[in-house]
Every structure is written in C-alpha cells, then in structure tokens.
Design a protein around this motif. Structure first.
Motif, short mmCIF file in Angstrom:
data_model
loop_
_atom_site.label_atom_id
_atom_site.label_comp_id
_atom_site.label_asym_id
_atom_site.label_seq_id
_atom_site.Cartn_x
_atom_site.Cartn_y
_atom_site.Cartn_z
N TYR A 133 0.84 -1.19 0.00
CA TYR A 133 0.00 0.00 0.00
C TYR A 133 0.88 1.24 0.00
O TYR A 133 1.56 1.54 0.96
N GLY A 134 0.83 1.96 -1.08
CA GLY A 134 1.64 3.16 -1.19
C GLY A 134 3.13 2.87 -1.26
O GLY A 134 3.94 3.69 -0.90
N SER A 135 3.47 1.66 -1.70
CA SER A 135 4.87 1.22 -1.79
C SER A 135 5.62 1.44 -0.47
O SER A 135 6.73 1.95 -0.43
N GLY A 136 4.98 1.05 0.63
CA GLY A 136 5.58 1.17 1.95
C GLY A 136 5.14 2.38 2.73
O GLY A 136 5.32 2.44 3.94
N TYR A 137 4.54 3.35 2.07
CA TYR A 137 4.10 4.59 2.72
C TYR A 137 3.13 4.30 3.86
O TYR A 137 3.20 4.91 4.92
N ASN A 138 2.22 3.35 3.64
CA ASN A 138 1.20 3.05 4.64
C ASN A 138 1.82 2.53 5.93
O ASN A 138 1.34 2.85 7.02
N GLU A 139 2.87 1.75 5.84
CA GLU A 139 3.52 1.25 7.05
C GLU A 139 4.21 2.39 7.80
O GLU A 139 4.18 2.44 9.03
N ILE A 140 4.83 3.30 7.08
CA ILE A 140 5.44 4.47 7.72
C ILE A 140 4.36 5.29 8.41
O ILE A 140 4.52 5.73 9.55
N LEU A 141 3.25 5.50 7.72
CA LEU A 141 2.13 6.25 8.28
C LEU A 141 1.63 5.60 9.57
O LEU A 141 1.43 6.28 10.58
N ARG A 142 1.45 4.29 9.56
CA ARG A 142 0.99 3.59 10.76
C ARG A 142 1.98 3.77 11.90
O ARG A 142 1.60 4.03 13.03
N GLY A 143 3.25 3.64 11.60
CA GLY A 143 4.27 3.81 12.63
C GLY A 143 4.22 5.19 13.27
O GLY A 143 4.27 5.33 14.49
N ARG A 144 4.10 6.20 12.45
CA ARG A 144 4.05 7.57 12.98
C ARG A 144 2.73 7.84 13.70
O ARG A 144 2.68 8.63 14.63
N GLY A 145 1.68 7.17 13.27
CA GLY A 145 0.38 7.37 13.90
C GLY A 145 0.27 6.78 15.29
O GLY A 145 -0.58 7.19 16.08
N VAL A 146 1.11 5.82 15.62
CA VAL A 146 1.03 5.18 16.94
C VAL A 146 2.15 5.63 17.89
O VAL A 146 2.26 5.10 18.99
N VAL A 147 2.94 6.61 17.48
CA VAL A 147 4.00 7.12 18.36
C VAL A 147 3.40 7.52 19.71
O VAL A 147 2.39 8.23 19.76
N GLY A 148 3.98 7.03 20.77
CA GLY A 148 3.49 7.32 22.11
C GLY A 148 2.33 6.46 22.55
O GLY A 148 1.92 6.50 23.70
N ARG A 149 1.78 5.66 21.63
CA ARG A 149 0.63 4.79 21.94
C ARG A 149 0.90 3.36 21.52
O ARG A 149 0.01 2.54 21.47
N ARG A 150 2.16 3.06 21.19
CA ARG A 150 2.50 1.76 20.62
C ARG A 150 2.06 0.59 21.50
O ARG A 150 1.65 -0.45 21.01
N GLU A 151 2.14 0.77 22.82
CA GLU A 151 1.75 -0.31 23.73
C GLU A 151 0.25 -0.57 23.72
O GLU A 151 -0.22 -1.60 24.21
N ASP A 152 -0.53 0.33 23.14
CA ASP A 152 -1.98 0.20 23.12
C ASP A 152 -2.51 -0.56 21.91
O ASP A 152 -3.70 -0.87 21.86
#
Length: 80
Positions: free
Chosen positions: A34-53
């Motif tokens: 999805y998005g040639s990897g963009y979507n995974e980067i987006l997910r990573g940045r979207g969960v910063v500070g909430r990764r344990e959740d």
C-alpha cells in the motif's frame, strides 16, 4: 490511507489513527504494497506514544517493481 482511495493527506490520516485508538481500536492491518511502503510508515508515525496500546499486522513480499498489473508474490510459481 495511502493509495487506493484517492490522494493521501498525512495529517488527516494520522488524526484518523489517533481517533481510532481513542475509540478503542487495537488492531491495525497494513501491507508494504500500500503506497509502496508509505502506509507502514504512516501507521508507525500514527502510533508514536501509543504503541503499547495497539497491535500492528502487516503483509509483505508482493513485488510491484514491474507495475501493478504485473505484481506477484516471488515464492509462487506464476504471477498473480
């Protein structure tokens, strides 16, 4: 959020991820295609500070280097 549904909006997508977490969504599924990897980067940045959740599932191995109409999974004998 990054390819098949129109143009991507980084800020809106991250806000959507934050809202989903706040509503109790705990599983996010993505793939490197999805998005040639963009979507995974987006997910990573979207969960910063909430990764344990949350839990993140991802699929990998789809080769799109020959174009979308010729994508394939390298360990299969024929193209998809």
């Amino acid at each position: 959020m990054s390819e098949y549904y129109g143009s991507a909006d980084w800020d809106e997508s991250i806000a959507t991820i934050h809202r989903a977490i706040n509503l109790g969504i705990t599983l996010f599924d993505t793939a490197d295609q999805y998005g040639s990897g963009y979507n995974e980067i987006l997910r990573g940045r979207g969960v910063v500070g909430r990764r344990e959740d949350v839990r993140i599932a991802t699929k990998f191995g789809i080769d799109r280097s020959s174009g979308d109409d010729a994508h394939y999974v390298p360990w299969r004998r024929s193209r998809a």
